[in-house]
Structure formats: C-alpha cells, structure tokens
Motif scaffolding. Structure first.
Motif, PDB file in Angstrom:
ATOM      1  N   ASP A  99      34.188  -2.016 -20.963  1.00 34.37           N
ATOM      2  CA  ASP A  99      33.366  -0.674 -20.464  1.00 34.37           C
ATOM      3  C   ASP A  99      32.367  -1.100 -19.638  1.00 34.37           C
ATOM      4  N   GLU A 100      32.497  -0.666 -18.219  1.00 32.35           N
ATOM      5  CA  GLU A 100      31.559  -0.811 -17.251  1.00 32.35           C
ATOM      6  C   GLU A 100      30.221  -0.127 -17.394  1.00 32.35           C
ATOM      7  N   LYS A 101      30.147   0.690 -18.286  1.00 29.73           N
ATOM      8  CA  LYS A 101      28.861   1.523 -18.278  1.00 29.73           C
ATOM      9  C   LYS A 101      28.041   0.873 -19.108  1.00 29.73           C
ATOM     10  N   VAL A 102      28.485  -0.085 -20.156  1.00 23.97           N
ATOM     11  CA  VAL A 102      27.750  -0.687 -21.259  1.00 23.97           C
ATOM     12  C   VAL A 102      26.358  -1.613 -20.435  1.00 23.97           C
ATOM     13  N   LEU A 103      26.510  -2.336 -19.565  1.00 21.23           N
ATOM     14  CA  LEU A 103      25.448  -3.145 -18.961  1.00 21.23           C
ATOM     15  C   LEU A 103      24.280  -2.185 -18.395  1.00 21.23           C
ATOM     16  N   PRO A 104      24.734  -1.460 -17.465  1.00 21.36           N
ATOM     17  CA  PRO A 104      23.700  -0.705 -16.938  1.00 21.36           C
ATOM     18  C   PRO A 104      22.741   0.261 -18.013  1.00 21.36           C
ATOM     19  N   ILE A 105      23.571   0.629 -18.906  1.00 13.65           N
ATOM     20  CA  ILE A 105      22.680   1.453 -20.035  1.00 13.65           C
ATOM     21  C   ILE A 105      21.695   0.383 -20.663  1.00 13.65           C
ATOM     22  N   MET A 106      22.284  -0.810 -21.188  1.00 16.00           N
ATOM     23  CA  MET A 106      21.735  -1.810 -22.001  1.00 16.00           C
ATOM     24  C   MET A 106      20.582  -2.319 -21.008  1.00 16.00           C
ATOM     25  N   MET A 107      20.657  -2.427 -19.807  1.00 15.01           N
ATOM     26  CA  MET A 107      19.601  -2.775 -18.883  1.00 15.01           C
ATOM     27  C   MET A 107      18.279  -1.938 -18.790  1.00 15.01           C
ATOM     28  N   GLY A 108      18.745  -0.661 -18.914  1.00 17.03           N
ATOM     29  CA  GLY A 108      17.693   0.272 -18.923  1.00 17.03           C
ATOM     30  C   GLY A 108      17.073   0.197 -20.403  1.00 17.03           C
ATOM     31  N   VAL A 109      17.645   0.114 -21.306  1.00 11.18           N
ATOM     32  CA  VAL A 109      16.870   0.056 -22.501  1.00 11.18           C
ATOM     33  C   VAL A 109      16.246  -1.266 -22.749  1.00 11.18           C
ATOM     34  N   ALA A 110      16.539  -2.354 -22.088  1.00  7.54           N
ATOM     35  CA  ALA A 110      15.954  -3.618 -21.924  1.00  7.54           C
ATOM     36  C   ALA A 110      14.767  -3.402 -21.145  1.00  7.54           C
ATOM     37  N   ALA A 111      14.653  -2.598 -20.355  1.00  2.58           N
ATOM     38  CA  ALA A 111      13.719  -2.597 -19.507  1.00  2.58           C
ATOM     39  C   ALA A 111      12.286  -2.146 -20.150  1.00  2.58           C
ATOM     40  N   ILE A 112      12.276  -1.312 -21.233  1.00  2.00           N
ATOM     41  CA  ILE A 112      11.459  -0.682 -22.175  1.00  2.00           C
ATOM     42  C   ILE A 112      10.537  -2.012 -22.581  1.00  2.00           C
ATOM     43  N   PRO A 113      11.090  -2.878 -23.379  1.00  2.00           N
ATOM     44  CA  PRO A 113      10.454  -3.969 -24.004  1.00  2.00           C
ATOM     45  C   PRO A 113       9.674  -4.980 -22.833  1.00  2.00           C
ATOM     46  N   ALA A 114      10.619  -5.104 -21.842  1.00  2.00           N
ATOM     47  CA  ALA A 114      10.270  -5.757 -20.773  1.00  2.00           C
ATOM     48  C   ALA A 114       8.897  -5.285 -19.848  1.00  2.00           C
ATOM     49  N   LEU A 115       8.999  -3.985 -19.780  1.00  2.00           N
ATOM     50  CA  LEU A 115       7.907  -3.469 -19.026  1.00  2.00           C
ATOM     51  C   LEU A 115       6.569  -3.574 -20.156  1.00  2.00           C
ATOM     52  N   ILE A 116       6.737  -3.273 -21.387  1.00  2.00           N
ATOM     53  CA  ILE A 116       5.783  -3.742 -22.298  1.00  2.00           C
ATOM     54  C   ILE A 116       5.118  -5.146 -22.129  1.00  2.00           C
ATOM     55  N   SER A 117       6.180  -5.828 -22.072  1.00  2.72           N
ATOM     56  CA  SER A 117       5.932  -7.333 -22.110  1.00  2.72           C
ATOM     57  C   SER A 117       5.089  -7.808 -20.546  1.00  2.72           C
ATOM     58  N   VAL A 118       5.230  -7.173 -19.598  1.00  2.00           N
ATOM     59  CA  VAL A 118       4.435  -7.162 -18.418  1.00  2.00           C
ATOM     60  C   VAL A 118       3.106  -6.917 -18.526  1.00  2.00           C
ATOM     61  N   ALA A 119       2.815  -5.531 -19.372  1.00  2.00           N
ATOM     62  CA  ALA A 119       1.634  -5.025 -19.377  1.00  2.00           C
ATOM     63  C   ALA A 119       0.893  -6.116 -20.416  1.00  2.00           C
ATOM     64  N   LEU A 120       1.278  -6.554 -21.250  1.00  2.00           N
ATOM     65  CA  LEU A 120       0.808  -7.345 -22.043  1.00  2.00           C
ATOM     66  C   LEU A 120       0.472  -8.767 -21.601  1.00  2.00           C
ATOM     67  N   LEU A 121       1.221  -9.255 -20.877  1.00  2.00           N
ATOM     68  CA  LEU A 121       0.813 -10.662 -19.963  1.00  2.00           C
ATOM     69  C   LEU A 121      -0.249 -10.526 -18.995  1.00  2.00           C
ATOM     70  N   ILE A 122      -0.214  -9.089 -18.213  1.00  2.00           N
ATOM     71  CA  ILE A 122      -1.338  -8.799 -17.403  1.00  2.00           C
ATOM     72  C   ILE A 122      -2.584  -8.661 -18.140  1.00  2.00           C
ATOM     73  N   SER A 123      -2.490  -8.058 -19.339  1.00  2.00           N
ATOM     74  CA  SER A 123      -3.708  -7.922 -19.957  1.00  2.00           C
ATOM     75  C   SER A 123      -4.279  -9.233 -20.671  1.00  2.00           C
ATOM     76  N   ALA A 124      -3.481  -9.870 -20.956  1.00  2.00           N
ATOM     77  CA  ALA A 124      -3.780 -11.244 -21.328  1.00  2.00           C
ATOM     78  C   ALA A 124      -4.666 -12.149 -20.226  1.00  2.00           C
ATOM     79  N   PHE A 125      -4.111 -11.950 -18.980  1.00  2.00           N
ATOM     80  CA  PHE A 125      -4.731 -12.549 -17.931  1.00  2.00           C
ATOM     81  C   PHE A 125      -6.136 -12.078 -17.431  1.00  2.00           C
ATOM     82  N   PHE A 126      -6.131 -10.860 -17.747  1.00  2.00           N
ATOM     83  CA  PHE A 126      -7.398 -10.285 -17.354  1.00  2.00           C
ATOM     84  C   PHE A 126      -8.496 -10.406 -18.468  1.00  2.00           C
ATOM     85  N   ASN A 127      -7.964 -10.507 -19.577  1.00  2.00           N
ATOM     86  CA  ASN A 127      -8.926 -10.959 -20.842  1.00  2.00           C
ATOM     87  C   ASN A 127      -9.574 -12.399 -20.654  1.00  2.00           C
ATOM     88  N   ARG A 128      -8.610 -13.124 -20.147  1.00  2.00           N
ATOM     89  CA  ARG A 128      -8.957 -14.673 -19.977  1.00  2.00           C
ATOM     90  C   ARG A 128     -10.107 -14.752 -18.653  1.00  2.00           C
TER      91      ARG A 128
END
Length: 135
Positions: A99-128
C-alpha cells in the motif's frame, strides 16, 4: 479471545500505557515518601539541614536541580529515535502490504514526536547557554 466489539487491539495498547503510567505513579509516590522519611529522621536527630542536603534529596522547591538540561536532551533523543522507528515500521508495512499510502501517513504521525524532539533539544541547548552565562 479479547476482541471486544472489534476494539481488542486498541484496548490492549492503551490499557498497557495506562498500566505503565499507574506503576510509574506508584513508584514515584514511594520514592517521595522515602525522601520525606529521610528528611524527618534528619530533623529528629537534630542535624543541621543545609542546601546541599536538600538538593541531594531533591527537595528544593522552585530550584533547578541542575539536571533539567540533560533530562531534556535525553527526552529529545528518545523521541527522535521513536520518530525514526515509526518511519522504519511504516516502510516495512508498505513493503509487505504493497500500500503506497502507508509511508506518507506514518511520516506525518512520526513528525509529531520529531517536532517535540527538536523543541526539547533546542530548549536543552538554551538552558545550557543560560547556565554558563550565570556562572
């Protein structure tokens, strides 16, 4: 066997998450009780309580324990790994199911923890940066 009106899998998955959170809450409560018990014993014995003792017990209210930056960085890296795992899982599902639709849908789902991850890493950098400015 455990298929409740077609909801067996979601109930199992979310039930597992709820059980993990309950167990974590129980252990957090037990840990806090032990810290308070230790503090009561220190006060009963008449020993002086200095800020270092409070910090070592983790009982400082409103103060940074110094591990916020590392905790945020670790959480960010874990969420980044979860995102990569979701994309790999989607690729494997797409490869097996065709099914060709699975990868784009799951990439959208995976973007949620990825964006939270980026925010946490940026926050850790500024805390340092802020901590080194204060020193």
């Amino acid at each position: 066997m455990f298929d409740y009106f077609g909801w067996g899998s979601p109930i199992t998955i979310f039930g597992f998450v709820i059980i993990v959170l309950i167990i974590n809450g129980i252990f957090l409560t037990l840990r806090t009780r032990e810290k308070h018990k230790t503090m009561r014993e220190i006060l009963r014995s008449g020993q002086p309580v200095d800020p270092a003792t409070l910090k070592s017990l983790g009982l400082c209210d409103g103060q940074d324990n110094g591990d916020t930056r590392s905790s945020q960085a670790i959480a960010g890296l874990i969420l980044l790994a979860v995102s990569v795992g979701l994309v790999v899982m989607a690729y494997q599902i797409q490869r097996v199911e065709g099914d060709e639709k699975v990868l784009p849908i799951m990439m959208g789902v995976a973007a949620i923890p990825a964006l939270i991850s980026v925010a946490l890493l940026i926050s850790a950098f500024f805390n340092r940066s802020r901590k080194s400015d204060a020193d």
